[in-house]
Design a protein around this motif. Structure first.
Motif, mmCIF file in Angstrom:
data_model
loop_
_atom_site.group_PDB
_atom_site.id
_atom_site.type_symbol
_atom_site.label_atom_id
_atom_site.label_comp_id
_atom_site.label_asym_id
_atom_site.label_seq_id
_atom_site.Cartn_x
_atom_site.Cartn_y
_atom_site.Cartn_z
ATOM 1 N N ALA A 123 -16.804 -45.000 -4.316
ATOM 2 C CA ALA A 123 -17.181 -43.784 -3.582
ATOM 3 C C ALA A 123 -17.954 -42.763 -4.421
ATOM 4 O O ALA A 123 -18.907 -42.161 -3.929
ATOM 5 N N PRO A 124 -17.587 -42.514 -5.699
ATOM 6 C CA PRO A 124 -18.330 -41.487 -6.456
ATOM 7 C C PRO A 124 -19.651 -41.956 -7.040
ATOM 8 O O PRO A 124 -20.315 -41.184 -7.729
ATOM 9 N N VAL A 125 -20.064 -43.200 -6.790
ATOM 10 C CA VAL A 125 -21.221 -43.758 -7.483
ATOM 11 C C VAL A 125 -22.496 -42.964 -7.224
ATOM 12 O O VAL A 125 -23.163 -42.501 -8.161
ATOM 13 N N MET A 126 -22.898 -42.824 -5.965
ATOM 14 C CA MET A 126 -24.178 -42.174 -5.690
ATOM 15 C C MET A 126 -24.166 -40.679 -6.030
ATOM 16 O O MET A 126 -25.141 -40.171 -6.600
ATOM 17 N N PRO A 127 -23.085 -39.922 -5.725
ATOM 18 C CA PRO A 127 -23.048 -38.536 -6.225
ATOM 19 C C PRO A 127 -23.119 -38.480 -7.749
ATOM 20 O O PRO A 127 -23.724 -37.568 -8.309
ATOM 21 N N SER A 128 -22.512 -39.458 -8.435
ATOM 22 C CA SER A 128 -22.592 -39.499 -9.902
ATOM 23 C C SER A 128 -24.021 -39.706 -10.362
ATOM 24 O O SER A 128 -24.506 -39.028 -11.280
ATOM 25 N N ASN A 129 -24.710 -40.652 -9.738
ATOM 26 C CA ASN A 129 -26.104 -40.908 -10.107
ATOM 27 C C ASN A 129 -26.947 -39.654 -9.935
ATOM 28 O O ASN A 129 -27.748 -39.298 -10.814
ATOM 29 N N ASN A 130 -26.781 -38.988 -8.795
ATOM 30 C CA ASN A 130 -27.569 -37.793 -8.526
ATOM 31 C C ASN A 130 -27.237 -36.683 -9.519
ATOM 32 O O ASN A 130 -28.120 -35.957 -9.981
ATOM 33 N N ARG A 131 -25.950 -36.563 -9.878
ATOM 34 C CA ARG A 131 -25.539 -35.543 -10.834
ATOM 35 C C ARG A 131 -26.126 -35.826 -12.216
ATOM 36 O O ARG A 131 -26.599 -34.917 -12.907
ATOM 37 N N VAL A 132 -26.109 -37.083 -12.636
ATOM 38 C CA VAL A 132 -26.671 -37.449 -13.940
ATOM 39 C C VAL A 132 -28.159 -37.125 -13.991
ATOM 40 O O VAL A 132 -28.650 -36.517 -14.955
ATOM 41 N N ILE A 133 -28.893 -37.510 -12.956
ATOM 42 C CA ILE A 133 -30.339 -37.259 -12.941
ATOM 43 C C ILE A 133 -30.633 -35.771 -12.854
ATOM 44 O O ILE A 133 -31.559 -35.258 -13.500
ATOM 45 N N SER A 134 -29.847 -35.028 -12.083
ATOM 46 C CA SER A 134 -30.034 -33.576 -11.975
ATOM 47 C C SER A 134 -29.748 -32.882 -13.300
ATOM 48 O O SER A 134 -30.283 -31.810 -13.575
#
Length: 445
Positions: A123-134
């Motif tokens: 579940a946290p994968v895509m929010p994690s990806n977006n947070r890392v890139i941001s």
């Protein structure tokens, strides 16, 4: 001096740690989607051995999405609170462990439970990806970075699908789950050892920190994030914006096409188009490669347009709308029995889906800066709902050898997504809205 050499000098002078981080995320996503698509590869053999009906397989496909969708919003807050290193690392290890446990499942109920487990920890994968890139990339590089990491899901599917077909051919569907699960557990340890936030990474230079900070990246220490408390007004804010609501619905429609290819597509080729099992593994990789090209093209073209002074609204939305329009080509497969034409129509449709997949850039552009993770959770929640709806709907719509209603369903959703971006999202800006801190809100009250 030409523009291209200047760009190379700038990249060298500001450092390249952010690109190493992007590489880690890229591999994370390949592992992630390998552990999602292994079920679609195993489906035909599994259904035959365990005597599952199409509707039962649709329910097994969808079980991942039930809990995955439900935990997107909590997952987004957890990312904001604890950071990607811990949340991503722990989640990756546990979903991979559960993937390996599929090897001992022998009933419908057991597989439903295991898919729920995989969905919970992914579940946290895509929010994690977006947070890392941001956190690691300035705005002018962000669509390209999103395009690169989003392409991992397609290149992973393209490269891994033939491999997974061969693994199953050699070791059966149980061996397929065991091998993919162990690979993910090993990589989880690598991620945890290597990843750090920008302010905590010993290898990042001050020049690179300044570059990403000046470009609008979100630099925040874990100590600062740990002070943040959840308030219901933050969640309410995610739904009050018409533009955010528009991208939420748009993400549902875009994800619908993706989930068809991730779940039912191999079954469609083998069972409904009567293609050879091993050959289908290679054929299925063609649309995945088309989507890979699409998402990379969208990211780089979008950033290029921004740098040339084109409006953010056009530069960011044009690939999405064009991509969803190309998705309508999926209907062409209903009007031919030629395997080559079927793959051509599917490839054009999935190329379009790739073009549209840079939509994560809208989360950063439209959400308050301190709630990027939460906004990403809501955004991915709506996308994840399609994994439930599409998986079950296709299982219910197909009848005998007739798969045409299922493809028409995907096309209708793509058309609705176009309308959402044109008439609900409207014009956008690159600047995320300012929002008062919790202390400021309490003082105001």
């Amino acid at each position: 001096m030409s523009e291209q050499p200047l760009t190379r000098v700038k990249a060298k002078s500001t450092g390249r740690v952010r690109f190493m981080v992007l590489g880690l995320v890229f591999i994370n996503i390949i592992i992630n989607y390998m552990d999602r698509t292994n079920l679609s590869v195993a489906a035909t053999q599994m259904a035959g051995e365990l005597q599952f009906t199409p509707l039962q397989m649709g329910l097994i496909f969808s079980a991942f999405g039930w809990i995955y969708a439900a935990l997107q919003i909590p997952g987004g807050f957890i990312i904001d609170r604890f950071g990607a290193r811990v949340v991503y690392g722990v989640g990756l290890f546990l979903w991979s462990l559960i993937t390996a446990l599929h090897a001992v499942a022998s009933s419908f109920g057991a597989l439903i439970g295991l898919r729920l487990g995989v969905g919970a920890f992914e579940a946290p994968v895509m929010p994690s990806n977006n947070r890392v890139i941001s956190s690691w990339f300035p705005e002018e590089e962000r669509a390209s970075a999103i395009g690169i990491y989003s392409s991992a899901q397609f290149v992973g599917l393209a490269c891994m699908t033939p491999v997974l077909f061969h693994v199953q051919d050699l070791y059966g569907w149980r061996g397929l789950f065991l091998i993919t699960g162990v690979a993910g557990m090993v990589w989880a340890l690598v991620w945890y050892c290597l990843y750090r936030e920008p302010l905590e990474h010993k290898g990042v230079s001050q020049a690179e920190l300044d570059h990403i900070r000046d470009g609008g990246a979100i630099l925040e220490s874990r100590q600062e994030a740990a002070k943040r408390k959840f308030v219901w007004s933050d969640l309410a804010l995610m739904f009050r914006s018409r533009k955010l609501a528009g991208i939420y619905f748009g993400q549902f429609t875009i994800s619908a096409t993706f989930w068809f290819f991730l779940t039912w597509f191999p079954t469609y080729l083998v069972q409904y188009r009567h293609m050879d099992f091993i050959k289908s593994g290679y054929i299925a990789s063609v649309p995945y490669l088309a989507a890979f090209v699409g998402v990379l093209l969208a990211g780089f073209v979008s950033d290029r347009l921004i740098k040339r002074g084109v409006s953010a609204s056009f530069a960011r939305k044009a690939p999405v709308i064009l991509g969803m329009a190309l998705t309508l080509f999926i209907l062409g497969a209903n009007y031919t029995n030629d395997p080559t034409l079927i793959i051509v129509f599917m490839s054009v449709a999935f190329f379009g889906n790739g073009l549209a997949t840079i939509t994560w850039v809208f989360v950063t552009a439209l959400a308050p800066r301190h709630l990027i993770g939460l906004a990403g959770g809501v955004f991915n929640f709506t996308g994840a709902l399609s994994s439930i709806v599409v998986s079950i709907a296709i299982g219910a719509l197909i009848s005998g050898d007739n798969f045409a209603p299922a493809l028409a369903f995907i096309a209708v959703l793509a058309g609705l997504g176009i309308c959402s971006y044109l008439f609900v999202v409207g014009r956008i800006s690159l600047d995320p809205p300012e929002h008062p801190t919790q202390d400021e809100e309490r003082a105001a009250r």
